[in-house]
Design an enzyme around this catalytic site. Structure first.
Site, PDB file in Angstrom:
ATOM      1  N   SER A 128       0.624  -1.233  -0.070  1.00  0.00           N
ATOM      2  CA  SER A 128       0.055   0.045  -0.018  1.00  0.00           C
ATOM      3  C   SER A 128       1.004   1.253   0.077  1.00  0.00           C
ATOM      4  O   SER A 128       0.747   2.222  -0.719  1.00  0.00           O
ATOM      5  CB  SER A 128      -0.864   0.004   1.471  1.00  0.00           C
ATOM      6  OG  SER A 128      -1.978  -0.769   1.106  1.00  0.00           O
ATOM      7  N   ARG A 181     -14.116  -6.345 -10.548  1.00  0.00           N
ATOM      8  CA  ARG A 181     -14.141  -5.795  -9.048  1.00  0.00           C
ATOM      9  C   ARG A 181     -14.941  -4.386  -9.172  1.00  0.00           C
ATOM     10  O   ARG A 181     -14.961  -3.612 -10.118  1.00  0.00           O
ATOM     11  CB  ARG A 181     -13.086  -5.388  -8.469  1.00  0.00           C
ATOM     12  CG  ARG A 181     -12.067  -6.893  -8.305  1.00  0.00           C
ATOM     13  CD  ARG A 181     -10.788  -6.453  -7.739  1.00  0.00           C
ATOM     14  NE  ARG A 181     -10.764  -6.191  -6.314  1.00  0.00           N
ATOM     15  CZ  ARG A 181      -9.538  -5.984  -5.637  1.00  0.00           C
ATOM     16  NH1 ARG A 181      -8.424  -6.110  -6.228  1.00  0.00           N
ATOM     17  NH2 ARG A 181      -9.696  -5.555  -4.347  1.00  0.00           N
ATOM     18  N   SER A 195     -13.252   1.945   2.731  1.00  0.00           N
ATOM     19  CA  SER A 195     -12.256   1.648   2.031  1.00  0.00           C
ATOM     20  C   SER A 195     -11.442   2.754   1.869  1.00  0.00           C
ATOM     21  O   SER A 195     -11.659   4.137   1.504  1.00  0.00           O
ATOM     22  CB  SER A 195     -12.971   1.544   0.606  1.00  0.00           C
ATOM     23  OG  SER A 195     -11.962   1.486  -0.634  1.00  0.00           O
ATOM     24  N   ASP A 237      -6.954  -7.533   5.039  1.00  0.00           N
ATOM     25  CA  ASP A 237      -6.266  -8.294   4.179  1.00  0.00           C
ATOM     26  C   ASP A 237      -5.961  -9.609   4.908  1.00  0.00           C
ATOM     27  O   ASP A 237      -5.264 -10.702   4.368  1.00  0.00           O
ATOM     28  CB  ASP A 237      -5.125  -7.754   3.471  1.00  0.00           C
ATOM     29  CG  ASP A 237      -5.478  -6.667   2.415  1.00  0.00           C
ATOM     30  OD1 ASP A 237      -6.732  -6.874   2.001  1.00  0.00           O
ATOM     31  OD2 ASP A 237      -4.846  -5.524   2.324  1.00  0.00           O
ATOM     32  N   LYS A 258     -12.609  -8.860  -3.274  1.00  0.00           N
ATOM     33  CA  LYS A 258     -11.171  -8.732  -3.319  1.00  0.00           C
ATOM     34  C   LYS A 258     -10.500  -9.422  -4.586  1.00  0.00           C
ATOM     35  O   LYS A 258     -11.410  -9.465  -5.637  1.00  0.00           O
ATOM     36  CB  LYS A 258     -10.405  -9.241  -2.063  1.00  0.00           C
ATOM     37  CG  LYS A 258     -11.017  -8.605  -0.952  1.00  0.00           C
ATOM     38  CD  LYS A 258     -10.367  -7.120  -0.967  1.00  0.00           C
ATOM     39  CE  LYS A 258     -10.988  -6.388   0.350  1.00  0.00           C
ATOM     40  NZ  LYS A 258     -10.509  -4.667   0.278  1.00  0.00           N
ATOM     41  N   ARG A 265     -13.039 -13.834  -1.436  1.00  0.00           N
ATOM     42  CA  ARG A 265     -12.279 -14.418  -0.334  1.00  0.00           C
ATOM     43  C   ARG A 265     -13.186 -15.120   0.542  1.00  0.00           C
ATOM     44  O   ARG A 265     -12.558 -16.205   1.143  1.00  0.00           O
ATOM     45  CB  ARG A 265     -11.334 -13.468   0.123  1.00  0.00           C
ATOM     46  CG  ARG A 265     -10.351 -12.967  -0.711  1.00  0.00           C
ATOM     47  CD  ARG A 265      -9.415 -12.294   0.051  1.00  0.00           C
ATOM     48  NE  ARG A 265      -8.242 -11.955  -0.671  1.00  0.00           N
ATOM     49  CZ  ARG A 265      -7.272 -10.851  -0.974  1.00  0.00           C
ATOM     50  NH1 ARG A 265      -7.397  -9.993   0.338  1.00  0.00           N
ATOM     51  NH2 ARG A 265      -6.554 -10.801  -1.714  1.00  0.00           N
ATOM     52  N   ARG A 305      -3.194 -13.694  -1.700  1.00  0.00           N
ATOM     53  CA  ARG A 305      -3.449 -13.974  -0.154  1.00  0.00           C
ATOM     54  C   ARG A 305      -3.829 -15.374   0.030  1.00  0.00           C
ATOM     55  O   ARG A 305      -3.675 -16.006   0.907  1.00  0.00           O
ATOM     56  CB  ARG A 305      -4.058 -12.835   0.282  1.00  0.00           C
ATOM     57  CG  ARG A 305      -3.585 -11.588   0.453  1.00  0.00           C
ATOM     58  CD  ARG A 305      -3.883 -10.410   1.092  1.00  0.00           C
ATOM     59  NE  ARG A 305      -3.602  -9.065   0.842  1.00  0.00           N
ATOM     60  CZ  ARG A 305      -2.437  -8.738   0.776  1.00  0.00           C
ATOM     61  NH1 ARG A 305      -1.610  -9.261   1.176  1.00  0.00           N
ATOM     62  NH2 ARG A 305      -2.219  -7.301   0.292  1.00  0.00           N
TER      63      ARG A 305
HETATM   64  C1  S3P Z   1      -5.806  -0.821   0.066  1.00  0.00           C
HETATM   65  C2  S3P Z   1      -6.934  -1.075   0.900  1.00  0.00           C
HETATM   66  C3  S3P Z   1      -7.779  -2.195   1.211  1.00  0.00           C
HETATM   67  C4  S3P Z   1      -6.937  -3.291   0.973  1.00  0.00           C
HETATM   68  C5  S3P Z   1      -6.066  -3.311  -0.359  1.00  0.00           C
HETATM   69  C6  S3P Z   1      -4.978  -2.450  -0.265  1.00  0.00           C
HETATM   70  C7  S3P Z   1      -5.100   0.237  -0.012  1.00  0.00           C
HETATM   71  O1  S3P Z   1      -8.733  -2.289   0.009  1.00  0.00           O
HETATM   72  O2  S3P Z   1      -7.806  -4.308   0.813  1.00  0.00           O
HETATM   73  O3  S3P Z   1      -5.648  -4.818  -0.430  1.00  0.00           O
HETATM   74  O4  S3P Z   1      -3.640   0.127  -0.191  1.00  0.00           O
HETATM   75  O5  S3P Z   1      -5.643   1.355   0.209  1.00  0.00           O
HETATM   76  P1  S3P Z   1     -10.069  -1.467   0.234  1.00  0.00           P
HETATM   77  O6  S3P Z   1     -10.034   0.060   0.075  1.00  0.00           O
HETATM   78  O7  S3P Z   1     -11.097  -1.811  -1.042  1.00  0.00           O
HETATM   79  O8  S3P Z   1     -10.887  -1.869   1.563  1.00  0.00           O
END
Ligand code: S3P
Length: 432
Positions: free
Chosen positions: A32, A128, A173, A316, A343, A347, A389
């Protein structure tokens, strides 16, 4: 029989249970944070230096994407230099491959740019939901076309002339928050994101650290038109990668694993709290700037209830926590986990199928995942459904099976998305 084998052109992992996990590892750069460092460097007028970037395919997709948008990247050893500040219309569609974070965050940047950007991904990304980002970006003034009326990628975004909005994301999110904040850097007036449940705070923290006009008050983040200044930054280790080894250490008898330089800031530390509630022996030694050295030893675990409010802090890590829950004494309940359906794979479905293959009972009850606990895992055959994952989760699940049992994970190539060195690290911990 070989304890660990990758075959099928890298796509099938076979692992035989038996023997502890012992040793020390440095985690790959956080995925991230790596995406954000690259994108903010592309926005900064000048040259930024980033070290410790994730070596996964998702982050490589972001490197290519910012290149297509006009940033110049150059890597020399550990350090990647990015010259940003002069974004231009890409010559063709940008392919983010499997990376949901790339497409959603880049949509925010594309919305701010006075030209047309086409963002496309693989079959998983194209399935998605994208309306969660296209809805606020359209309100800000971006013109967006996409499959199913903009609900799915590929997205064709013509940006520029944005106005600030006040946005309360209907789903918790960090990607949505980040897309709106990045667009807000280009907008007239204030852009405010008000999160009912807090999510990982990397975007606002990094924007603030690199000098953009951002303010955080309670659950509200406000940005004004501004750009980050060029920066030098070291990406910390990925807690979501660390979670596999912590659970592995907790559930494989005789194990003790230490992980260096793991990021453990807001929105990323929930899995450690949950593992401790389950009775795992996890210690965290501070190593500065939200970084810790984590150590975990094997021991008995008990079932746990995870409330919906906690989910963004460990979204995650739920698949790997489900493996811990499977061997724990008593049932576990993960509430409000419906987002897992959206995801890299569905999942909830992948976790149920994987646990069943290893002999553990679990079910989905509305928006909750219930894992019955008390399982004596056996080897089995898993399909990772193209999801990194899921693949790593059931490799660890296989290690927790009865000694001598073999588990195969099909779709192992997906691990390259976030953790290409996983097998090498596993070999190191098994001393094989
Ligand atoms: C992420 C946010 C999460 C996470 C993803 C990375 C990010 O997703 O599941 O692996 O880097 O902002 P969501 O924003 O869909 O919850």
């Amino acid at each position: 029989m070989c304890a660990l084998r990758v075959s099928g052109g890298g796509d099938v992992l076979a692992v035989v249970a038996g023997g502890p996990l012992r040793g020390e590892l440095r985690m790959p750069g956080d995925k991230s944070i790596s995406h954000r460092a690259l994108m903010l460097a592309a926005l900064a007028d000048g040259t930024s230096q980033i070290s410790g970037l994730s070596d996964g395919a998702d982050v490589a997709a972001t490197v290519r994407a910012i290149g297509a948008l006009g940033a110049v990247t150059e890597s020399g050893g550990e350090v990647v230099r990015v010259r940003g500040g002069a974004l231009r219309e890409p010559a063709g569609p940008i392919d983010v491959e499997n990376s949901g974070t790339s497409i959603r965050l880049l949509a925010g940047i594309a919305a701010g740019c006075p030209f047309t950007t086409v963002l496309a991904g693989d079959a998983s990304v194209n399935r998605r939901p994208m309306d969660r980002v296209t809805a606020p970006l359209r309100l800000m003034g971006a013109e967006i076309h996409g499959a199913d009326g903009g609900r799915h990628a590929p997205l064709r975004i013509t940006g520029g002339d944005l106005r600030g909005i006040r946005w309360e994301p209907p789903v918790a999110s960090a990607q949505v928050k980040s897309a709106v904040l990045l667009a807000g850097l280009f907008a007239d007036g204030e852009t405010v994101v008000n999160e009912p449940i807090p999510t990982r705070a990397h975007t606002e923290e990094m924007l603030a650290a690199f000098g953009a006009d951002v303010r955080v008050r309670g659950g509200e983040v406000t940005v004004r038109a501004s750009r980050p200044a060029p920066f030098a930054f070291e990406v910390p280790g990925d807690p979501s990668a660390a979670a596999f080894w912590l659970v592995g250490a907790a559930v494989v008898p005789g194990s003790e694993v230490t992980l260096h330089d793991v990021y453990l800031g807001q929105g990323r530390d929930g899995f450690v709290r949950v593992l401790r509630r389950m009775g795992a022996e996890v210690s965290a030694a501070p190593a500065g700037d939200h970084r810790v050295r984590l150590t975990c030893r094997s021991g008995p675990l008990q079932g746990v209830t995870v409330a919906a409010r906690e989910v963004p802090d460990l979204v995650d890590e739920i698949p790997i926590l489900a493996v811990a829950a499977a061997v724990a004494t008593g049932p576990s309940r993960f509430e409000g986990v419906g987002e897992l359906r959206h995801k890299e794979s569905d999942r909830l479905r992948s976790v149920l199928a994987g646990l069943a293959a290893l002999g553990a009972a679990a079910e989905v009850d509305g928006e909750s995942l219930v894992v019955h606990g008390g399982a004596r895992l056996r080897g089995g055959s898993i399909n990772a459904a193209g999801d990194h994952r899921v693949a790593m989760t059931f490799c660890i699940g296989g290690l927790a099976a009865a000694d001598g049992d073999e588990t195969t994970v099909e779709g192992w190539h997906s691990v390259a998305t976030s953790y290409p060195g996983f097998v090498e690290d596993l070999v190191g911990l098994r001393g094989a």
